[in-house]
Structures are given as C-alpha cells and as structure tokens.
Design a protein around this motif. Structure first.
Motif, mmCIF file in Angstrom:
data_model
loop_
_atom_site.group_PDB
_atom_site.id
_atom_site.type_symbol
_atom_site.label_atom_id
_atom_site.label_comp_id
_atom_site.label_asym_id
_atom_site.label_seq_id
_atom_site.Cartn_x
_atom_site.Cartn_y
_atom_site.Cartn_z
ATOM 1 N N PRO A 1 0.450 -0.981 0.640
ATOM 2 C CA PRO A 1 -0.327 -0.519 -0.241
ATOM 3 C C PRO A 1 1.206 1.361 -0.102
ATOM 4 C CG PRO A 1 -0.964 -1.946 2.142
ATOM 5 C CD PRO A 1 0.354 -2.258 1.046
ATOM 6 N N GLY A 2 0.565 2.254 -1.068
ATOM 7 C CA GLY A 2 1.439 3.716 -1.440
ATOM 8 C C GLY A 2 2.532 3.511 -2.029
ATOM 9 N N ILE A 3 2.846 2.181 -2.173
ATOM 10 C CA ILE A 3 4.457 1.738 -3.051
ATOM 11 C C ILE A 3 3.783 1.839 -4.335
ATOM 12 C CG2 ILE A 3 6.167 0.371 -4.157
ATOM 13 C CD1 ILE A 3 5.923 -0.121 -0.757
ATOM 14 N N VAL A 4 3.896 2.457 -5.618
ATOM 15 C CA VAL A 4 3.461 2.513 -7.435
ATOM 16 C C VAL A 4 4.634 1.482 -7.364
ATOM 17 C CG1 VAL A 4 3.829 3.792 -9.209
ATOM 18 C CG2 VAL A 4 2.628 4.435 -7.092
ATOM 19 N N THR A 5 5.436 1.614 -7.784
ATOM 20 C CA THR A 5 6.414 0.911 -7.864
ATOM 21 C C THR A 5 7.915 0.373 -6.651
ATOM 22 O OG1 THR A 5 6.860 2.089 -10.000
ATOM 23 C CG2 THR A 5 8.500 0.225 -9.552
ATOM 24 N N GLY A 6 7.980 -0.523 -6.298
ATOM 25 C CA GLY A 6 8.993 -1.202 -5.858
ATOM 26 C C GLY A 6 10.402 -1.772 -5.782
ATOM 27 N N CYS A 7 10.795 -2.080 -5.212
ATOM 28 C CA CYS A 7 12.218 -2.971 -5.583
ATOM 29 C C CYS A 7 12.541 -4.030 -6.260
ATOM 30 C CB CYS A 7 12.956 -3.008 -4.176
ATOM 31 S SG CYS A 7 13.392 -1.607 -3.146
ATOM 32 N N GLU B 1 19.278 -3.489 9.487
ATOM 33 C CA GLU B 1 19.719 -1.818 9.525
ATOM 34 C C GLU B 1 20.084 -1.416 8.310
ATOM 35 O OE1 GLU B 1 24.785 -0.855 11.619
ATOM 36 O OE2 GLU B 1 23.951 -2.719 12.315
ATOM 37 N N LEU B 2 20.724 -2.312 7.018
ATOM 38 C CA LEU B 2 20.958 -1.900 5.851
ATOM 39 C C LEU B 2 19.435 -1.656 5.691
ATOM 40 C CD1 LEU B 2 24.327 -3.920 4.968
ATOM 41 C CD2 LEU B 2 24.210 -1.463 5.284
ATOM 42 N N ALA B 3 18.437 -1.465 5.706
ATOM 43 C CA ALA B 3 17.532 -2.150 4.445
ATOM 44 C C ALA B 3 16.541 -0.796 4.660
ATOM 45 C CB ALA B 3 16.332 -2.616 5.204
ATOM 46 N N ILE B 4 17.532 -0.181 5.178
ATOM 47 C CA ILE B 4 16.263 1.726 4.227
ATOM 48 C C ILE B 4 18.001 2.317 4.065
ATOM 49 C CG2 ILE B 4 15.991 4.058 5.374
ATOM 50 C CD1 ILE B 4 14.658 2.021 7.319
ATOM 51 N N PRO B 5 18.819 2.624 3.863
ATOM 52 C CA PRO B 5 19.884 3.798 3.466
ATOM 53 C C PRO B 5 20.111 2.588 2.066
ATOM 54 C CG PRO B 5 21.195 2.020 4.907
ATOM 55 C CD PRO B 5 20.180 1.849 4.944
ATOM 56 N N VAL B 6 19.867 1.273 1.776
ATOM 57 C CA VAL B 6 20.022 0.523 0.603
ATOM 58 C C VAL B 6 18.813 0.952 -0.455
ATOM 59 C CG1 VAL B 6 20.231 -1.714 -0.661
ATOM 60 C CG2 VAL B 6 21.841 -0.843 1.144
ATOM 61 N N LEU B 7 17.589 0.924 0.026
ATOM 62 C CA LEU B 7 15.953 0.409 -0.487
ATOM 63 C C LEU B 7 15.439 1.648 -0.446
ATOM 64 C CD1 LEU B 7 14.778 -2.983 0.991
ATOM 65 C CD2 LEU B 7 16.499 -2.355 -0.532
ATOM 66 N N SER B 8 15.522 2.835 0.405
ATOM 67 C CA SER B 8 14.404 3.582 0.304
ATOM 68 C C SER B 8 14.570 4.330 -0.639
ATOM 69 C CB SER B 8 14.751 4.424 1.451
ATOM 70 O OG SER B 8 16.343 5.406 1.545
ATOM 71 N N HIS B 9 15.762 4.324 -1.468
ATOM 72 C CA HIS B 9 15.557 5.654 -2.774
ATOM 73 C C HIS B 9 15.238 5.066 -4.093
ATOM 74 C CE1 HIS B 9 19.677 3.379 -2.642
ATOM 75 N NE2 HIS B 9 19.830 3.274 -3.815
ATOM 76 N N GLU C 1 2.939 6.421 -4.176
ATOM 77 C CA GLU C 1 1.681 7.273 -4.522
ATOM 78 C C GLU C 1 1.904 8.761 -4.533
ATOM 79 O OE1 GLU C 1 -1.124 5.648 -3.072
ATOM 80 O OE2 GLU C 1 -1.329 3.793 -4.833
ATOM 81 N N ASP C 2 1.700 8.883 -2.976
ATOM 82 C CA ASP C 2 1.849 10.327 -2.698
ATOM 83 C C ASP C 2 3.807 10.609 -1.947
ATOM 84 O OD1 ASP C 2 1.847 13.141 -1.514
ATOM 85 O OD2 ASP C 2 0.347 11.878 0.682
ATOM 86 N N PRO C 3 4.346 11.725 -2.885
ATOM 87 C CA PRO C 3 4.960 12.244 -2.568
ATOM 88 C C PRO C 3 5.918 12.523 -1.274
ATOM 89 C CG PRO C 3 4.547 13.283 -4.281
ATOM 90 C CD PRO C 3 3.585 12.488 -3.560
ATOM 91 N N ALA C 4 4.945 12.882 -0.203
ATOM 92 C CA ALA C 4 4.777 13.632 1.450
ATOM 93 C C ALA C 4 5.127 12.177 2.055
ATOM 94 C CB ALA C 4 3.268 14.487 1.341
ATOM 95 N N MET C 5 4.898 11.007 1.559
ATOM 96 C CA MET C 5 5.052 9.634 2.487
ATOM 97 C C MET C 5 7.001 9.905 2.421
ATOM 98 S SD MET C 5 2.643 7.228 0.537
ATOM 99 C CE MET C 5 3.433 5.636 1.765
#
Length: 329
Positions: free
Chosen positions: A258-264, A295-303, A308-312
């Motif tokens: 939910p909220g993700i248009v394109t995943g990894c 621990e690494l998931a956010i710096p590796v995957l977030s970008h 859907e919402d740029p404010a997310m």
C-alpha cells in the motif's frame, strides 16, 4: 586464501586497516560512526553512494576526506598507455553536457586520425557534486558507468579504472533541480543523509574549520592495494540461505505494498546482499546476520521506492515492511 570463509588473520588485518581509515576521516570530518561504516561498506562492495542533504553539512568534505585517505600510488597508465587519475571532481551545472563527463573524439591533425579525449569520469574516485543539477540527458551519462564500469563513445568501449567509486552529492531543495529517474537511483548502492550535527559537534566543527590549517596534517593512511584486497574478501563472507530468503521476502513485499507504486527490483536484493557482506567485513565478522540486513534495509532500499504520495516518507514505509516481514518469510 583458499577457504570459502576468510581466516581470522585476513579479517584482523582488514579490520585494522578499516579502523585506521575511519579514524583518519573522523580526524577532519564529524560524522556518525554507523553512517561512515555504511559508506565504507559500499565502497568496499564496489557500489556507489548518493549523499542527499541540505547545503553546508559536509557532503563534499566527506568525499574529499575519503578520497584523500587512500594512497592511490603513481599515475599508472592503462592498457592504452594513458595515465589514470586518482581523484576527479565533477561540479554539476545545468549546462554540462555528456561529453563534459565522459569525453569526446577529436581530430588530431598530426596523426590524421580521431583520438579519444577522456573526461573526468576516468578516475579511481569521482566526486559528482550536486548531480541533480544535471539535465536528464546528461544524467544519462551515468547509466553505463555505474552498472558496467565502462564508457561507450561512437562504437568504441573504454574500461574505467579499478577500483572505481562514485560519490554523488544531491541537494534536497533548491532551484533548477532535476530529480534522478528511478532506473538511475537504482544503480546506486546506498543513499545516505549526514543530517545536522548535535550542538556540541557543531561547536567543534566551527572551532576546527574556522581556521585555515584544519586539514594541515591530513593524508593517506591506506593504499589502493589494501582496498582491492578488502573487495576480494567480500565474496568470502558467509551468507546463509535463510538470510538470502529474508532479503528476497523484503524485496518482494515492497511490490504492491500500500502506497508504493513501484517496488524494488531483483537488483536491489543483490545490492543489499553485497552491502551486508561488506558491512560484516567492516565490523570484523565473517558472516551476515538478519539483524545486519534489517539495519541496512533503509539506506539500501529507500531511494528505490516510487510512492503514490510524494509527501510520504519512504523510511517510514520500509520500517513498517520490516515489522511485517518476520525472519524465515
């Protein structure tokens, strides 16, 4: 080194060199130890990094400190006999063209033939300052560079030096910015933010860098040979199938969430796996744990997420995915 897992001797030597490198960088830059570990892990893993932050928090100084901490040796020539630069800085502007980065062919009157003039991308360490000031056409110059470590010009392909590492800085706010497209972001292993320092650290920064000689005693503390040895060790860091399965579960959960248009993409799983191995090496371990992957998931995957919402906040979305993805599936 014949065994699948590196011996304690190899790990100890690598750990000592990495600690020496970190201490040297922290001698001139104030940075969170964990973020510095991530940066070094990406470099050792053969990945590239985006430093996305506000103006004036030390992105360029950090890149300078990392490049200057490594003794690249004399300017050795490549197979075509052309000297290899150790460090190159590309100051991005809206009028920069692909040939200003990659190079171009010119006609040599004396030789009566075309010769290739190499651009600043032909260096071991490349600082690409404010990459999102480049137009989409010029940003495209980095697709082949970051994925294949080669440059193709008019039917000819040229290899970039090894080791090869890009730090791209990116300002989050400002005029005339061109957001990097998703396929371009996907080719960077990590995206980090240095953030504003704590009050005491900020006072130390002002005191240290408020004088001209703040970098006076700074110099290299490891050589390129050590860096290449660390890169080879990464493949020998153990990662069990259950950890790989956990990485795949995380990657697949980003698709259709939910909220993700394109995943990894599967590439994201490969990058996360390799970054985890390199971070284990940085910390003196010969194996990867699921906690380290988390621990690494956010710096590796977030970008890599398109929302859907740029404010997310992609970090918050990933934190929720991490909560919902138990180890073992």
């Amino acid at each position: 080194m014949d065994s699948a897992v590196p011996s304690s001797e190899y790990l100890t030597v690598a750990r000592q060199g990495i600690l020496r490198l970190m201490a040297n960088i922290k001698g001139v830059i104030t940075i969170d130890t964990r973020k510095l570990e991530y940066l070094l892990a990406s470099k050792i893993a053969g990945g590239h990094v985006i430093l996305a932050d506000s103006h004036g928090v030390g992105k360029t100084s950090l890149a300078r400190a990392l490049a200057g901490s490594i003794q690249w040796g004399d300017r050795k020539a490549n197979r075509e006999g052309i000297p290899i630069e150790s460090f190159s800085r590309i100051q991005c502007t809206v009028d920069l063209l692909p040939q200003d980065i990659l190079g171009f062919n010119r006609f040599d009157m004396k030789a009566n033939a075309y010769t290739f003039n190499r651009g600043p991308i032909f260096a071991h360490f490349v600082l690409t300052d404010e990459i999102n000031l480049l137009t989409p056409k010029t940003q495209g110059s980095f697709f082949q560079v970051t994925e294949e470590q080669t440059v193709s010009i008019e039917g000819m392909t040229y290899e970039l030096p090894d080791p090869f590492f890009i730090i791209a800085t990116m300002n989050l706010k400002g005029a005339h910015l061109f957001p990097l497209p998703a396929p371009q972001l996907d080719r960077f292993m990590l995206q980090l933010s240095m953030g504003y320092p704590a009050e005491k650290d900020e006072a130390d920064i002002v005191e240290r860098h408020g004088k001209d000689d703040s970098w006076k005693d700074f110099g290299p503390v490891v050589d390129a040979g050590e860096l290449l040895a660390w890169q080879k060790l990464v493949d020998h860091i153990s990662i069990k199938r259950e950890v790989i399965d956990y990485i795949v579960s995380l990657i697949r959960k980003t698709r259709g969430y939910p909220g993700i248009v394109t995943g990894c993409s599967p590439r994201a799983g490969i990058k996360l796996s390799r970054a985890a191995r390199a971070l284990s090496l940085v910390r003196g371990l010969d194996y990867v744990t699921i906690d380290l992957v988390k621990e690494l998931a956010i710096p590796v995957l977030s970008h890599r997420l398109e929302l859907e919402d740029p404010a997310m906040d992609p970090h918050e979305v990933l934190r929720q995915i991490l909560k919902e993805t138990p180890a073992g599936g």
